[in-house]
Every structure is written in C-alpha cells, then in structure tokens.
Design a protein around this motif. Structure first.
Motif, mmCIF file in Angstrom:
data_model
loop_
_atom_site.group_PDB
_atom_site.id
_atom_site.type_symbol
_atom_site.label_atom_id
_atom_site.label_comp_id
_atom_site.label_asym_id
_atom_site.label_seq_id
_atom_site.Cartn_x
_atom_site.Cartn_y
_atom_site.Cartn_z
ATOM 1 N N MET A 1 -45.002 -5.021 24.522
ATOM 2 C CA MET A 1 -43.788 -5.644 24.999
ATOM 3 C C MET A 1 -42.639 -4.729 24.605
ATOM 4 O O MET A 1 -42.619 -4.199 23.501
ATOM 5 N N LEU A 2 -41.702 -4.588 25.516
ATOM 6 C CA LEU A 2 -40.542 -3.750 25.264
ATOM 7 C C LEU A 2 -39.313 -4.621 25.048
ATOM 8 O O LEU A 2 -39.208 -5.718 25.596
ATOM 9 N N ARG A 3 -38.372 -4.094 24.268
ATOM 10 C CA ARG A 3 -37.098 -4.783 24.057
ATOM 11 C C ARG A 3 -35.993 -3.766 24.249
ATOM 12 O O ARG A 3 -35.938 -2.745 23.561
ATOM 13 N N LEU A 4 -35.135 -4.059 25.238
ATOM 14 C CA LEU A 4 -34.020 -3.179 25.578
ATOM 15 C C LEU A 4 -32.734 -3.988 25.653
ATOM 16 O O LEU A 4 -32.758 -5.191 25.905
ATOM 17 N N PRO A 15 -38.423 -2.583 15.896
ATOM 18 C CA PRO A 15 -39.285 -2.273 14.746
ATOM 19 C C PRO A 15 -39.714 -0.813 14.596
ATOM 20 O O PRO A 15 -40.050 -0.400 13.486
ATOM 21 N N PHE A 16 -39.705 -0.049 15.675
ATOM 22 C CA PHE A 16 -40.209 1.325 15.583
ATOM 23 C C PHE A 16 -39.131 2.396 15.775
ATOM 24 O O PHE A 16 -39.444 3.572 15.931
ATOM 25 N N VAL A 22 -43.834 6.860 17.677
ATOM 26 C CA VAL A 22 -43.845 5.593 18.407
ATOM 27 C C VAL A 22 -42.585 5.483 19.257
ATOM 28 O O VAL A 22 -41.496 5.820 18.803
ATOM 29 N N ARG A 23 -42.749 4.991 20.482
ATOM 30 C CA ARG A 23 -41.594 4.797 21.371
ATOM 31 C C ARG A 23 -40.681 3.721 20.787
ATOM 32 O O ARG A 23 -41.146 2.631 20.428
ATOM 33 N N PRO A 24 -39.381 3.969 20.681
ATOM 34 C CA PRO A 24 -38.472 3.032 20.010
ATOM 35 C C PRO A 24 -38.271 1.707 20.757
ATOM 36 O O PRO A 24 -37.863 0.728 20.142
ATOM 37 N N GLU A 25 -38.550 1.662 22.062
ATOM 38 C CA GLU A 25 -38.337 0.423 22.815
ATOM 39 C C GLU A 25 -39.457 -0.604 22.614
ATOM 40 O O GLU A 25 -39.345 -1.753 23.020
ATOM 41 N N ILE A 26 -40.557 -0.217 21.951
ATOM 42 C CA ILE A 26 -41.670 -1.138 21.738
ATOM 43 C C ILE A 26 -41.276 -2.227 20.738
ATOM 44 O O ILE A 26 -40.802 -1.944 19.643
ATOM 45 N N ARG A 63 -41.846 -9.560 16.137
ATOM 46 C CA ARG A 63 -41.371 -8.187 15.966
ATOM 47 C C ARG A 63 -42.435 -7.296 15.317
ATOM 48 O O ARG A 63 -42.947 -7.605 14.249
ATOM 49 N N GLY A 64 -42.800 -6.179 15.993
ATOM 50 C CA GLY A 64 -43.685 -5.167 15.435
ATOM 51 C C GLY A 64 -45.141 -5.584 15.280
ATOM 52 O O GLY A 64 -45.909 -4.901 14.613
#
Length: 185
Positions: A1-4, A15-16, A22-26, A63-64
C-alpha cells in the motif's frame, strides 16, 4: 500500500522514508491483491484482498506492517499446492478475517449506521464467485451474514450513499442496485 500527499509527494512520516533500499511511498507491504479499501469511523484503513483458494483476507492496515504475501497465506494455489511457508510467521501480520472457502472478495464499504444503527462500523464486501454481499461484524469476531437476492449476481463494487443507503454494482446484470431498510423501500 502506498501513502502519498494529494500533490504526489511523499509524507515525511512514512515508515520507510530515508531507507535507501525501500521506496519511501510504501506504507505497508505483503499484500496479494487488494480489491476494496475503506476508512472506518475512526479513520483507520481497511483492505479487502482477493486471495487464492481459501485466502481472501480482510486487513486493518498499519504503518510499516508486513502482511506476508507470498511468504504466508491462509489459502492455497489454485492447483492445490501450498503457498509459501505456511499460515503464520513472526513479523508478519495475520488478517482480521480470512475466508475459506474463498468468496472472490471485491469492493469494500464500512457502514456509517445512518440508516442501520445496528450495522454501524460493519464491513460490507462483494463476492465475485457466489453472488452475495458479505456483512462482517467486528464486534462479533467478524461473524458473517450473507445478503443475497435473485438479482445480486457477481458484485464488483459497493459504496454508501450520502443518505446511508448501500449501493452495489452487479456484473451479472450490468446494473446498479440500492439497499434500503424495509421501512424505507
């Protein structure tokens, strides 16, 4: 799941953020096939995942968190073979509810209780293989009631209207239906 953010940027508290590998949008990972997503009355994220045989999941997204796919699963491959390493593993979240047999879960809506106070906070999802709506009661261990009628057919998506009525799309009939309490019909 992505969060933007609405403008497409990554929130600084994801979380990342800052982890090079790790991609930061995850926001969360280990999901197989999310079909429906909804926010509950407290603003928490829920996802209805279409799984393999016996593996449709309902997850409360945190989250995460790692939800395990393809390492763990409550289902089996369509061939009957085992998926991954089993049904549980340390560090991997268990679903709030899984279905065996599977229903080919589709859309998801969480009832506000505007028309049905007794269903406030209940999760509704469609079934693509069995022609019904599934109502899950979180307060009763996610006990399921199946709502079906001759015209239900394969249910692709669900929404709650501004008045609290539940609307759903039937793939079988290529129609949009509305559910109201008996006293309102």
């Amino acid at each position: 799941m992505l969060r933007l953010n609405r403008n497409g940027t990554v929130p600084g508290d994801n979380p990342f953020v800052g982890q090079a590998s790790v991609r930061p949008e995850i926001w969360s990972y280990g999901h197989r096939n999310p079909q429906g997503a909804a926010l509950d009355l407290e603003g928490r994220r829920w996802v209805n995942e279409h799984g393999a045989r016996g593996g449709d999941d309902v997850n409360l997204i945190a989250r995460g968190t790692n939800y395990g796919w393809p390492v763990i699963s409550c289902g089996r491959h369509y061939s009957g073979r085992k998926i991954g390493e089993g049904m549980a593993k340390p560090g991997m979240e268990q679903p709030m509810r899984y279905r065996d047999p599977f229903i080919a879960a589709s859309g998801l809506v969480i009832c506000s209780g505007a028309l049905w106070s007794e269903w406030r906070g209940h999760l509704f999802s469609g079934s693509l293989n069995s022609g019904f709506l599934s109502r899950l009661d979180p307060a009763a261990g996610f006990a399921e009631e199946r709502l079906e009628a001759p015209r239900t057919g394969r249910v692709r998506d669900l929404r709650e209207g501004p008045d609290g009525a539940i609307w759903f799309l039937s793939v079988t009939d290529r129609a949009l239906y509305r559910i109201l309490p008996e006293t309102r019909q």
